[in-house]
Design an enzyme around this catalytic site. Structure first.
Site, PDB file in Angstrom:
ATOM      1  CG  ASP A 164       0.078  -0.023   2.800  1.00 52.61           C
ATOM      2  OD1 ASP A 164       0.806  -0.777   2.500  1.00 52.61           O
ATOM      3  OD2 ASP A 164      -0.726   0.074   3.354  1.00 52.61           O
TER       4      ASP A 164
ATOM      5  CD  GLU B 194       3.288  -0.896   7.144  1.00 46.82           C
ATOM      6  OE1 GLU B 194       3.328  -0.540   9.427  1.00 46.82           O
ATOM      7  OE2 GLU B 194       3.169  -0.347   6.465  1.00 46.82           O
TER       8      GLU B 194
END
Length: 397
Positions: free
Chosen positions: A90, A148
């Site tokens: 991400d 995350e």
């Protein structure tokens, strides 16, 4: 030298040769992902890119694991242990300010923490392992994790969805822009902190700036809170232990001649030890309650627990260090704990493993989460070699 040692060394040489041959492709993958970042829990195209990569290889994988996660499994021809490797994918809500050809094409979103590099590294390593599958022992689980950067994160949901089923050990790395290329930082025990946050709302009584005696000034009350909270670490935490409390936001927007009716404060707490984490949460509540009583105001405090501390296992960390010591061009250094948070912590709560930092400082290093963040792309090949050597070498442990 035993026959097994010779076999392991030969396998490592072939693995490294394949990784070196794929280095240019790895850089291309990283730059493509850097140009097309997606925010936490919204990484649909990135997840599809990872799935398409494994489809083309003919590698078995599961999609939508715990959300947008992807888990691929590469089975060796020989029996052995099951080793997991993890990479996050991400990005962050930051405007890319670098002047490079692979600059983010998405307004207000960029890979400012190296997750694009993590993904490129693991995909390239997966390709090499797949090509060597007839020579491998055991099974290799490639965990491509979403989200995350934003709690509750993707790790915990992926674990609940079975990404660690049958796994004997897990290894993970973070490309680190503050550590020189060629250096790997490791640590047994806590290496990254638990990351919590709090939100405090002060409800006073607003009024005219000329008549403060008729009000309960939320700005003054909020200021007292900041001062009182800043004393918790220095006066309530044992100096031998570590903790950080930072108030990052204080909002009480009003006209210049108006006493604030309310104020909102937001901040973060970082700790390593569970008892210190508990202490900080308790003491923040106590300070808030005491300040409310002393100022005759209403103060609401919400405390949110984020990721726990990343605690590396001793045996796997020792094994990692021995693995690195056998490689050329890289030095293992015991690093200091980092106050940043990482949901890799959840994996280590479930299976043995270790998390380490691969030095990736560019010529002009910027901190992680900075608009001009970048890293030395040579570090991806080094990270792939270390993870590959650790994963295959662990079969002999």
């Amino acid at each position: 030298m035993t026959e097994q040692t010779v076999s392991t060394e030969n396998l490592q040489e072939r693995l490294f040769s394949k990784l070196e041959a794929s280095n240019e492709d790895m850089i291309k993958i990283r730059r493509y992902l850097h140009m097309h970042p997606e925010l936490s829990f919204k990484e649909y195209k990135t997840a599809q890119y990872i799935q398409d990569f494994y489809k083309e290889l003919g590698v078995e994988f599961r999609a939508n694991v715990g959300g947008n996660g992807v888990v691929a499994r590469i089975k060796g021809a020989k029996p052995g242990k099951t080793v997991a490797l993890r990479a996050d994918f991400d990005a962050l809500p930051i405007q890319d300010q670098k002047d490079v050809e692979y600059k983010s094409t998405v307004d207000g979103v960029m890979h400012a923490c190296g997750h694009d590099g993590h993904t490129a590294t693991l995909l390239t390593l997966a390709k090499a392992l797949h090509e060597l599958r007839d020579e491998l022992a055991g099974e290799y689980v490639m965990i491509h994790q979403h989200a995350e950067e934003f709690a509750p994160g993707g790790a915990i949901s992926m674990i609940e969805d079975g990404c660690l089923d049958g796994v004997d050990a897990i290894f993970g790395t973070h490309l680190w822009s503050q550590t020189p290329y060629g250096t790997v930082e490791y640590r047994t025990g806590p290496i990254m902190a638990a990351a919590d946050r709090f939100e405090i709302k002060v409800q006073g009584r607003g009024g005219h700036g000329a008549n403060p005696h008729q009000t309960k000034d939320a700005v003054v009350i909020g200021s007292q809170l900041v001062q009182n909270l800043q004393q918790l670490v220095s006066r309530r935490v044992d100096p031998i232990e570590s903790a950080v409390l930072s108030v990052g936001s204080f909002v009480a927007e009003n006209a210049f001649n108006v006493i604030a009716d309310s104020a909102e404060l937001k901040g973060t707490v970082r700790t390593f030890q569970p008892e210190i984490r508990d202490l900080m949460e308790t003491e923040i509540a106590r300070v808030v309650e005491g300040t409310a009583i002393s100022t005759d105001s209403e103060i609401d405090c919400k405390y949110f627990r984020g990721y726990p501390a990343v605690v590396n296992h001793a045996a796997e960390t020792d094994f990692l260090v021995k693995t690195i010591e056998g490689l050329e061009g890289v030095e293992a250094v015991e690093g200091a704990p980092q106050m940043g948070g990482e949901d890799f912590a959840y994996y280590l709560e479930n299976v043995p493993g270790t998390f380490f930092f691969t030095g990736a400082a560019p010529e002009e290093p910027y901190p992680h989460h900075h608009p001009r963040f970048d890293f030395d792309e040579r570090a991806m090949l080094q990270a792939a070699k270390i993870l590959g050597a650790a994963a295959t070498g662990y079969q002999g442990e």
